[in-house]
Design a protein around this motif. Structure first.
Motif, PDB file in Angstrom:
ATOM      1  N   ASP A 258       0.823  -1.209   0.000  1.00 19.01           N
ATOM      2  CA  ASP A 258       0.000   0.000   0.000  1.00 19.01           C
ATOM      3  C   ASP A 258       0.855   1.257   0.000  1.00 19.01           C
ATOM      4  O   ASP A 258       0.510   2.251  -0.656  1.00 19.01           O
ATOM      5  N   GLY A 259       1.959   1.239   0.733  1.00 19.22           N
ATOM      6  CA  GLY A 259       2.852   2.383   0.733  1.00 19.22           C
ATOM      7  C   GLY A 259       3.426   2.645  -0.643  1.00 19.22           C
ATOM      8  O   GLY A 259       3.562   3.800  -1.075  1.00 19.22           O
ATOM      9  N   ALA A 260       3.774   1.570  -1.359  1.00 21.93           N
ATOM     10  CA  ALA A 260       4.306   1.724  -2.711  1.00 21.93           C
ATOM     11  C   ALA A 260       3.248   2.298  -3.651  1.00 21.93           C
ATOM     12  O   ALA A 260       3.521   3.215  -4.434  1.00 21.93           O
TER      13      ALA A 260
ATOM     14  N   CYS B 115      -7.673  -7.912  -7.014  1.00 27.87           N
ATOM     15  CA  CYS B 115      -6.895  -8.018  -8.239  1.00 27.87           C
ATOM     16  C   CYS B 115      -5.941  -6.823  -8.316  1.00 27.87           C
ATOM     17  O   CYS B 115      -6.332  -5.677  -8.077  1.00 27.87           O
ATOM     18  N   GLY B 116      -4.683  -7.087  -8.677  1.00 26.96           N
ATOM     19  CA  GLY B 116      -3.693  -6.020  -8.729  1.00 26.96           C
ATOM     20  C   GLY B 116      -3.786  -5.145  -9.966  1.00 26.96           C
ATOM     21  O   GLY B 116      -3.048  -4.163 -10.085  1.00 26.96           O
ATOM     22  N   MET B 117      -4.694  -5.466 -10.877  1.00 26.96           N
ATOM     23  CA  MET B 117      -4.846  -4.682 -12.104  1.00 26.96           C
ATOM     24  C   MET B 117      -6.176  -3.942 -12.057  1.00 26.96           C
ATOM     25  O   MET B 117      -7.252  -4.529 -12.208  1.00 26.96           O
ATOM     26  N   LYS B 118      -6.071  -2.630 -11.821  1.00 23.23           N
ATOM     27  CA  LYS B 118      -7.254  -1.766 -11.756  1.00 23.23           C
ATOM     28  C   LYS B 118      -6.916  -0.455 -12.449  1.00 23.23           C
ATOM     29  O   LYS B 118      -5.781   0.017 -12.389  1.00 23.23           O
TER      30      LYS B 118
ATOM     31  N   ILE C 129      -4.627  -3.156   1.279  1.00 21.01           N
ATOM     32  CA  ILE C 129      -4.263  -4.058   0.170  1.00 21.01           C
ATOM     33  C   ILE C 129      -4.803  -3.476  -1.149  1.00 21.01           C
ATOM     34  O   ILE C 129      -5.327  -4.194  -2.001  1.00 21.01           O
ATOM     35  N   GLY C 130      -4.677  -2.175  -1.295  1.00 23.83           N
ATOM     36  CA  GLY C 130      -5.053  -1.533  -2.540  1.00 23.83           C
ATOM     37  C   GLY C 130      -6.539  -1.410  -2.782  1.00 23.83           C
ATOM     38  O   GLY C 130      -6.970  -1.309  -3.939  1.00 23.83           O
TER      39      GLY C 130
ATOM     40  N   ILE D  66      -2.630 -10.374   6.709  1.00 22.97           N
ATOM     41  CA  ILE D  66      -2.686  -9.028   6.156  1.00 22.97           C
ATOM     42  C   ILE D  66      -4.015  -8.793   5.439  1.00 22.97           C
ATOM     43  O   ILE D  66      -4.674  -7.763   5.615  1.00 22.97           O
ATOM     44  N   ILE D  67      -4.421  -9.759   4.633  1.00 19.19           N
ATOM     45  CA  ILE D  67      -5.666  -9.617   3.888  1.00 19.19           C
ATOM     46  C   ILE D  67      -6.865  -9.653   4.832  1.00 19.19           C
ATOM     47  O   ILE D  67      -7.817  -8.870   4.688  1.00 19.19           O
ATOM     48  N   GLY D  68      -6.820 -10.562   5.810  1.00 20.35           N
ATOM     49  CA  GLY D  68      -7.919 -10.632   6.778  1.00 20.35           C
ATOM     50  C   GLY D  68      -8.073  -9.341   7.560  1.00 20.35           C
ATOM     51  O   GLY D  68      -9.195  -8.864   7.784  1.00 20.35           O
TER      52      GLY D  68
END
Length: 217
Positions: free
Chosen positions: A64-66, A140-143, A162-163, A202-204
């Motif tokens: 998230d920082g990135a 999904c990492g593609m948005k 987590i984005g 982390i996701i939870g």
């Protein structure tokens, strides 16, 4: 180089083995902004040599920082659209024009739908997101995003989401959502987020906070 309207934000931690093919594909469609999140393998130097605008974190700030740094850079450069994609080559950079087309047609947010999810915690997050907002694959990492919403919110992430915080903001603001299936390739090596136990934690955590901040209202 494609349209100057589009920033392609790529968080990267020690991805020198995989990022070059990603950059060679995506650079045809917009300006790559690689956020080197404390890498020690030359990721930043390689990315810069391939034409990326590189933001460097001396100390690792996490996914998230990135992304937050990448969006701040895209905002400072005045881009109209931003799309996120991972540096590991799992997501199809050649689908970027379809994401942009949907933004051009009026979408404010375009979310990729992977053909599989690797973790139980991701499935739980999916169930909540589908129930409350019709989001099929929130992690999904593609948005792709319309940057005017970023300027309205003022940041990308405030609680290690987590984005997902910015995505949920757009939906709650009444932005037009579109979703697009994306095939995924197998990951080579350990995932950036960590092993399964750490990743599920982390996701939870992000899912619980998102529920109380967004889903529960």
């Amino acid at each position: 180089m494609g349209s100057p309207r589009l920033a392609i934000i790529i968080p990267a931690l020690n991805e020198a083995d995989t990022i070059a093919p990603v950059l060679k594909v995506v650079s045809a469609f917009g300006q790559p902004i690689v956020v080197d999140d404390g890498s020690t393998d030359g990721t930043a130097e390689l990315s810069r040599s391939l034409g990326a605008d590189v933001v460097t974190h001396e100390v690792n700030q996490g996914y998230d920082g990135a992304l937050s740094s990448g969006f701040a850079r895209a905002d400072a450069l005045g881009f109209d659209y931003a799309i996120t994609i991972d540096a590991d080559g799992q997501l199809p950079g050649d689908l970027i024009p379809e994401f942009v087309k949907r933004l051009d047609e009026g979408a404010d947010l375009v979310v990729g739908i992977r053909d599989f999810v690797p973790r139980v915690s991701e499935l739980a997050f999916q169930i909540m997101a589908r129930k409350f907002y019709g989001l099929q694959d929130p992690l999904c990492g593609m948005k792709a995003y319309r940057m005017s919403y970023y300027r309205k919110l003022g940041w990308f992430d405030s609680y290690r989401s987590i984005g997902t915080e910015f995505m949920l903001f757009i939906v709650r603001q009444g932005g037009k959502l579109d979703q697009l299936p994306v095939p995924t390739a197998p990951r080579v090596g350990q995932a950036r987020i960590g092993g399964n136990l750490k990743a599920n934690y982390i996701i939870g955590r992000a899912a619980v906070i998102a529920f109380f901040k967004h889903f529960g209202r």
